[in-house]
Structure formats: C-alpha cells, structure tokens
Design a protein around this motif. Structure first.
Motif: not given
Length: 371
Positions: A80-86, A102-110, A130-139
């Motif tokens: 889905l991310a390969m076609d920029q699904v929002p 899952f975190f690699k997905l978030k990083s590779q497809y911002p 992992m969210a703290i380590k990557e400095d992101v927020t997970v929904d």
C-alpha cells in the motif's frame, strides 16, 4: 445463455497458461462504484487488501477516492505504501521482529500514516520503547473481541488497557477495532439481530473512552457480511474485503449484496481417465482447498460437472452430461473462497475493457517485499 456469459471469455485462449487467476477490470470498477453507493461518505471506507494483494487494484481504489486501507501483514502494508496510500491500518498486533519491521515501514515510507492494533500491555510497552528510540509517535487501535474469540480483549477490559497505554510515551490511542467474523449468517435479519448488541457495545465504549481521553476516537469494524448494516446503521469506518472480487460462497450467502464476480480461475482438461471422467489441472496449489470438496470451485462454463477428488496438481470431475470434453479444453471456475485462492498465484491475468490483457503481480502474497 452463451452470450450472457461471454464476459468471462479470454481472447486467444490457446495462448493462456493454466491454471491461472483472472481478474476482470470492468467488474472491479463496477464493484468499487457499488460499494461507494452503499455508504454516505467515502471517508468511512477502509477496505481490507487481504483479498486482492496487488498494486493495480489499490490504484483503482485510490482513483475512486478511497484513501484508507486495512491489511494483515507487513508485506500488505508495504504494498500500500508503495502507492503512497495516505492511511494504513495494520489490523494485527505486531510481535517480536514484526515490531521492528513496523517501525522500518514508518521510516521508509514517511508519506503513509501507519497504525496498528494493540490488545496487551506487554506489546504496548515494546511499541513505546521503540517509539522513544526512533523518536516517533505510534497510532494504535485497541483490538476488541466482540464474539469471534480470535484476537482482542473483552470490551469491559478496554478502559483498563487504555489507562495503561496512556501512561506510555510515544503511543497515541487512535480508536477501536472490532472484527465480527463470527457473524456470517445467510439471513440478513439474523446478521442484523446479531450485530445490534455489537454496535451498542462499541458505541457505549467509544463514548466512555472519549470522555476519559478528552478527544474523539474512530471505530473500525466489520467485514463484508455485516458491511451493509454498519454502513447504514452506524458512523463506523467499514472494512469489507471480498466485495472487490466476490466469490461463489458470498454470492450464494449474501444475494442482497449484488457485487459482480470479478475473479475466476482458468483450468484445462488434461486427461480423460475413464468414461465420463475428466481430470483438470486445478489442484490444491491453484484454488483454495480448505472447504469441503464440493465447495471449492464452481465451473461457470460447465456448471453440471461434479467434483470427485483433488490433489496438489489435479482436480477430477464427473461429467454427467452428453457434452464431450477433450484434453486442452478450457474451463472457467469461480472459487468458493477467493481470498486464499488469490494468494496461491504469483500473478493474475487482467482482462481490460478493450479486451487486451495485462499481467498483475500478486505482490503481497509474499511474506516480505523489501522490509
């Protein structure tokens, strides 16, 4: 009758390899239009991609204004991310290495907003770390068990879990998720009766949790059997999947949902072992075999053929009609369960509106694309 059924015939049949999976683009588009007509807002649609697993159908859905999707695997999420699904919901609680993926997905497809399910404090803590380590927020969506007894927690445990998650850094509770796969009765009135307490339970819980959190929560619920109910009776996001291809099982069970059968399997006669017996190349590896023998495939081009046995590469049929079949004859079969059937094929033949043929890769049948 032949003229009415001509929609499924492929041009240059002799050049078609079998067994093969076939998609029909005009019917795919018609199913998308029909789906949209059954709900008040397109923004409430979050179709499940487990049924079709290919980028080309994702693009058809995107072009129809559908921007939210649901999936079950990291590979489907990446597709889905390969076609920029929002907006992509991984409707699965990630565990072990899949948390890292899952975190690699978030990083590779911002450009894609990914969310996932959670139903256990331990996993929530790992997501938070992992969210703290990557400095992101997970929904995250709280996964609720509303009667299927497969995943999720009882709704009466949800507030306790929400309180635990709220104390964790890096997590944002986005909503509630409930899959009601146990509600699959053929009679619409029975499905409505069984759905009513689920709707109340989810709505009451939503109100309680919104009062506690101080902001609105989404509810993502249901599949294809209950889609008409949730579409008309609630404000939930709806996640039908099978609608896009339809199959013999759903065609028989849910006639009120008049979707078109948009996927078939092509098979050929390979041998005539005895008088009235036909062997084809549609084995376990080409059509889903989890149902009883008679409910695996229905040949729309030869509806009176009776299935006798199936093995890895062969399907044996009994011919009860005077019609003669010869080795090489093509048969067009409608699967009873199309979702696992699609996953058996590396690619699908797509018949376009102009009768040309394209080959669409079933890319997320893989467990891994790049991540």
């Amino acid at each position: 009758m032949e003229q009415e059924q001509a929609w499924y015939l492929l041009p240059d049949e002799e050049r078609i390899e079998t067994p093969s999976l076939i998609f029909y683009e005009e019917r795919l588009k018609a199913n998308i239009s029909l789906l949209k007509s059954k709900i008040d807002r397109v923004s409430r649609l979050r179709p499940h991609v487990k049924t079709y697993k290919c980028r080309e159908i994702t693009r058809l859905l995107l072009s129809a204004g559908i921007n939210k999707f649901k999936c079950a695997t990291i590979a489907e999420a990446e597709m889905l991310a390969m076609d920029q699904v929002p907006d992509v919901l991984l409707a699965y609680q990630p565990v072990a290495e899949n948390i890292s993926r899952f975190f690699k997905l978030k990083s590779q497809y911002p450009d894609t907003a990914f969310s996932c399910l959670a139903d256990h404090p331990k996993i929530a803590e790992q997501l938070s770390a992992m969210a703290i380590k990557e400095d992101v927020t997970v929904d995250v969506y709280i996964d609720l068990n509303v009667g299927m007894n497969r995943t999720g927690i009882s709704p009466d445990q949800a507030l306790s879990l929400v309180k635990s998650l709220r104390r964790l850094t890096g997590l944002r509770i986005k909503g509630l998720h409930a899959y009601d796969g146990h509600i699959h009765d053929a009679a619409m009135e029975v499905r409505m009766e069984k759905s009513a307490p689920v709707i109340k339970q989810l709505s009451d819980l939503q109100e309680k949790l919104e009062a506690y959190l101080g902001y609105d929560l989404r509810i993502v619920a249901g599949g294809t059997p209950t889609f008409p109910i949730y579409a008309s009776e609630t404000d939930f996001e709806c996640s039908p999947g099978t609608f896009i291809l339809w199959d013999k099982g759903y065609q028989d069970a849910y006639p009120e949902q008049a979707f078109y059968t948009a996927a078939l399997v092509a098979s050929r006669v390979v041998s005539l072992p005895d008088d009235g017996w036909i062997c084809t190349d549609l084995g376990h590896k080409a059509v889903a075999a989890e149902k009883e023998l008679k409910n695996r495939v229905f040949f729309i081009s030869a509806p009176l053929l009776e299935v006798q046995s199936q093995s890895e590469e062969h399907l044996v049929l009994r011919n009860t009609t005077p019609e003669n079949y010869l080795p090489g004859d093509m048969l067009y079969g409608l699967p009873y369960h199309v979702c696992p059937t699609v996953a058996l094929h590396e690619k699908a033949i797509c018949l376009k509106a102009d009768q040309s043929i394209e080959y669409w890769e079933i890319i997320s049948r893989k467990r891994k694309i790049t991540i």
